[in-house]
Design an enzyme around this catalytic site. Structure first.
Site, mmCIF file in Angstrom:
data_model
loop_
_atom_site.group_PDB
_atom_site.id
_atom_site.type_symbol
_atom_site.label_atom_id
_atom_site.label_comp_id
_atom_site.label_asym_id
_atom_site.label_seq_id
_atom_site.Cartn_x
_atom_site.Cartn_y
_atom_site.Cartn_z
ATOM 1 N N LYS A 118 32.040 34.198 -10.145
ATOM 2 C CA LYS A 118 33.263 34.749 -9.568
ATOM 3 C C LYS A 118 34.500 34.203 -10.264
ATOM 4 C CE LYS A 118 35.776 36.955 -6.561
ATOM 5 N NZ LYS A 118 35.905 38.397 -6.858
ATOM 6 N N CYS A 169 30.424 24.569 -12.345
ATOM 7 C CA CYS A 169 29.651 24.148 -11.188
ATOM 8 C C CYS A 169 30.563 24.138 -9.980
ATOM 9 C CB CYS A 169 29.131 22.737 -11.397
ATOM 10 S SG CYS A 169 28.238 22.550 -12.945
HETATM 11 C C1 F6R Z 1 35.542 41.911 -12.743
HETATM 12 C C2 F6R Z 1 36.067 40.593 -12.383
HETATM 13 C C3 F6R Z 1 36.584 39.721 -13.473
HETATM 14 C C4 F6R Z 1 37.855 38.968 -13.027
HETATM 15 C C5 F6R Z 1 38.253 37.960 -14.119
HETATM 16 C C6 F6R Z 1 39.560 37.270 -13.793
HETATM 17 O O1 F6R Z 1 35.090 42.608 -11.614
HETATM 18 O O2 F6R Z 1 36.046 40.196 -11.240
HETATM 19 O O3 F6R Z 1 36.820 40.442 -14.643
HETATM 20 O O4 F6R Z 1 38.879 39.897 -12.827
HETATM 21 O O5 F6R Z 1 37.239 37.011 -14.253
HETATM 22 O O6 F6R Z 1 39.457 36.516 -12.626
HETATM 23 P P1 F6R Z 1 40.745 36.025 -11.844
HETATM 24 O O7 F6R Z 1 41.484 37.242 -11.400
HETATM 25 O O8 F6R Z 1 40.221 35.192 -10.710
HETATM 26 O O9 F6R Z 1 41.553 35.216 -12.832
#
Ligand code: F6R
Length: 608
Positions: free
Chosen positions: A603, A2
């Site tokens: 995200k 969340c």
């Molecule tokens: C794919 C994508 C995800 C992130 C993953 C890691 O387009 O965005 O596979 O790369 O969730 O996220 P971070 O880099 O924030 O640890």
């Protein structure tokens, strides 16, 4: 998972709360609510599933929206354990309806806590762990809410960012957190709390990143921070322009705008780290790493960030002669950790908040091994936990699919391998040659941004297929995986990725006319080997989309073609990215998918 945005001021809180949630939208969610309280303690609540815009519409129609509210909390929820229903959206309340609670993350011992509360005759109306917290506060309350919350935090196992409103003191908001990020933003006459610094930047100039188990009390736009029952004082940090919320300009989607920014990331990421004029590496952090006795690199990341590391493992081997092990963070957590004194443990994360990456840092730090973080979000948890870190400086990525930041990650990784290479006698002339090529690549990538006509035409044709194979060799491994992931993520079509050589060991059975192959076949990356493998595929009458170096095409091999500029094999992983990301975006648009907010995804993955 969340995301929370809260506000304490002397003005109507509603517009700030809805705006705060809109700024957090990019993190992914499936329901949203806003809760506001008047100075007299009257509570209003509006909930909506799916979009913040649905919520904003409901708030607009609510006749109480203009009342005199000085406090409020807004929240988006991405369902982890319980369904996407209005009943399960927060806030949850105590039996006597005195305490309202909002919670981010997961309480792992909620079942035992619930059992104990049921024995005491508490009744539950929802399936959530958050309701248990509200009931526990009621149970522990002894007229001092700070003490009650301190006792509460002793009982909760695992993670939370927790906001509490006591309706008998409606001008006070109380917060605490453990492991889940929470940032306090302050302005002259307002206090804001948010899971993400980006949602604060429009209203605040200063912020505090709260530490685990600290308690924050907001009252009449003033804040107090408590640690272990005692009030503490520390200096705030400044919000710089890096945190500014980006706009979409004239692009149809944020994702397209972010792809468009990818070549610019080069300058932003490398301008302080390379002197392009005399072609030398100038970064101090990399110089500090020289002092350490390191012979091996172990890289830990997930998703697109993981693929970036895989590419760099080739660079570390080839340019620095260093063994480089790459592990998916979720596997690292449960694998046997065999610490090695001469290993640099490197963690990569755009958000710096991904749960299993953060946990992996903790495991390595507990054993006192050296940690290095490569993150985009300034001040994020991974950056703050690691002994050394570098930012990718890719500016904020708003929507779900990672694009331009991957380019920033690759730049820093290439720079690291060159720097370690220099220490281990990589020829200066080779380093200068690669730096020169990096500069040129920036210009080549910019030229790729304008080749949209062909991509749109191809997307129209390929959107009719349901399955795809991405084929690669050698250094293009990660690039193919990344392009395949982006296609899945944005279009919801099935896509797999194989080394052309590996096809014969099984996957070739799937190749038939309706299963197109997208072959990455660049000059200087085992080109002729790939060509013979593509011939085998073509012999099975499948459709081949060929991503190939300009002037290097072989007419009999392909049905369609995307031509890309010629670069050395070291820089080859960069070159198919922009066209193949655009290809995925265009197919998604053909299929009427929401490019910026793919279904089921968030995200930042802050729960395991
Ligand atoms: C794919 C994508 C995800 C992130 C993953 C890691 O387009 O965005 O596979 O790369 O969730 O996220 P971070 O880099 O924030 O640890």
């Amino acid at each position: 998972m969340c995301w929370i945005f809260a506000y304490n001021w002397n003005k109507n809180s509603i517009p700030f709360l809805v705006e705060g949630l809109t700024n957090l939208e990019y993190r992914g969610y499936d329901s949203a609510w806003v809760f506001w309280i008047t100075k007299g303690g009257k509570i209003f609540l509006e909930k909506a599933v799916w979009k913040v815009s649905n919520l904003a519409g409901k708030v607009e129609l609510n006749k109480n929206k203009d009342k005199d509210y000085n406090s409020g909390i807004a929240h988006t929820r991405w369902a982890t354990h319980w369904g996407v229903t209005e009943k399960n959206t927060h806030p949850h309340y105590s039996s006597n309806k005195r305490f309202f609670v909002v919670h981010n993350w997961i309480i792992e011992n909620y079942a035992e806590l619930k059992k104990d509360l049921i024995k005491k005759w508490y009744e539950f109306y929802s399936e959530t762990d958050t309701e248990i917290i509200a009931k526990l506060i009621e149970d522990l309350f002894d007229w001092n809410l700070i003490e009650t919350i301190s006792k509460l935090t002793q009982k909760l196992v695992w993670a939370y960012a927790l906001g509490i409103i006591d309706t008998e003191n409606p001008d006070v908001l109380i917060w605490t957190k453990f492991w889940s990020p929470m940032i306090l933003g302050i302005d002259t006459q307002a206090c804001f709390l948010s899971s993400d610094i980006n949602a604060l930047s429009q209203n605040c100039k200063e912020f505090f990143i709260l530490e685990d188990k600290e308690i924050v009390v907001l009252k009449n736009w003033k804040h107090k921070i408590f640690s272990l029952w005692k009030e503490i004082f520390r200096n705030s940090e400044k919000i710089t322009e890096d945190f500014q919320i980006a706009t979409k300009w004239d692009f149809e989607t944020f994702t397209e705008k972010e792809i468009y920014e990818a070549p610019e990331v080069l300058l932003n990421c490398l301008k302080w780290r390379i002197n392009f004029e005399n072609k030398t590496i100038t970064n101090e952090t990399l110089a500090e790493l020289w002092e350490l006795d390191i012979e091996r690199i172990e890289i830990i990341a997930s998703g697109s960030s993981y693929f970036a590391w895989v590419t760099s493992s080739y660079w570390f081997r080839e340019l620095a002669w260093m063994p480089c092990l790459v592990t998916i963070s979720s596997e690292f957590l449960y694998d046997t950790f065999l610490p090695n004194k001469k290993t640099l443990y490197v963690f990569i994360s755009q958000s710096g908040e991904t749960a299993d990456v953060r946990e992996s840092v903790r495991i390595v730090k507990e054993k006192w091994w050296i940690t290095f973080g490569l993150v985009n979000v300034v001040g994020s948890t991974v950056a703050r936990m690691c002994d050394y870190w570098l930012y990718t400086h890719s500016w904020i990525e708003i929507w779900v699919a990672s694009t331009k930041n991957i380019i920033g990650q690759l730049w820093v990784l290439l720079l690291m391998s060159l720097s370690f290479g220099k220490k281990r006698n990589l020829q200066i002339s080779k380093i200068r040659e690669i730096i020169w090529e990096i500069w040129e690549l920036n210009i080549l990538m910019k030229s790729q941004l304008w080749n949209t006509k062909n991509i749109k035409k191809l997307a129209k044709k390929y959107s009719k297929y349901k399955n795809f194979f991405f084929l690669w060799r050698n250094l293009l491994y990660w690039t193919a995986e990344e392009c395949s992931l982006k296609l899945k993520e944005l279009t919801y079509l099935h896509s797999e990725c194989y080394s052309t050589w590996e096809l014969k060991h099984g996957p070739l059975a799937l190749v038939w006319p309706d299963f197109p192959c997208i072959a990455l076949n660049l000059k200087w990356v085992l080109k002729s080997k790939t060509v013979s493998n593509i011939k085998e595929v073509k012999a099975r009458n499948t459709t081949v989309l060929w991503v190939v170096t300009k002037w290097d095409k072989n007419e009999e091999l392909y049905d369609d073609i995307i031509e890309v500029p010629e670069v050395s094999h070291i820089l080859a992983p960069f070159i198919p990215l922009i066209p193949m990301w655009s290809f995925a975006v265009e197919i998604a648009k053909e299929l009427w998918k929401d490019v910026d907010k793919p279904q089921n995804l968030a995200k930042s993955v802050t729960v395991e």
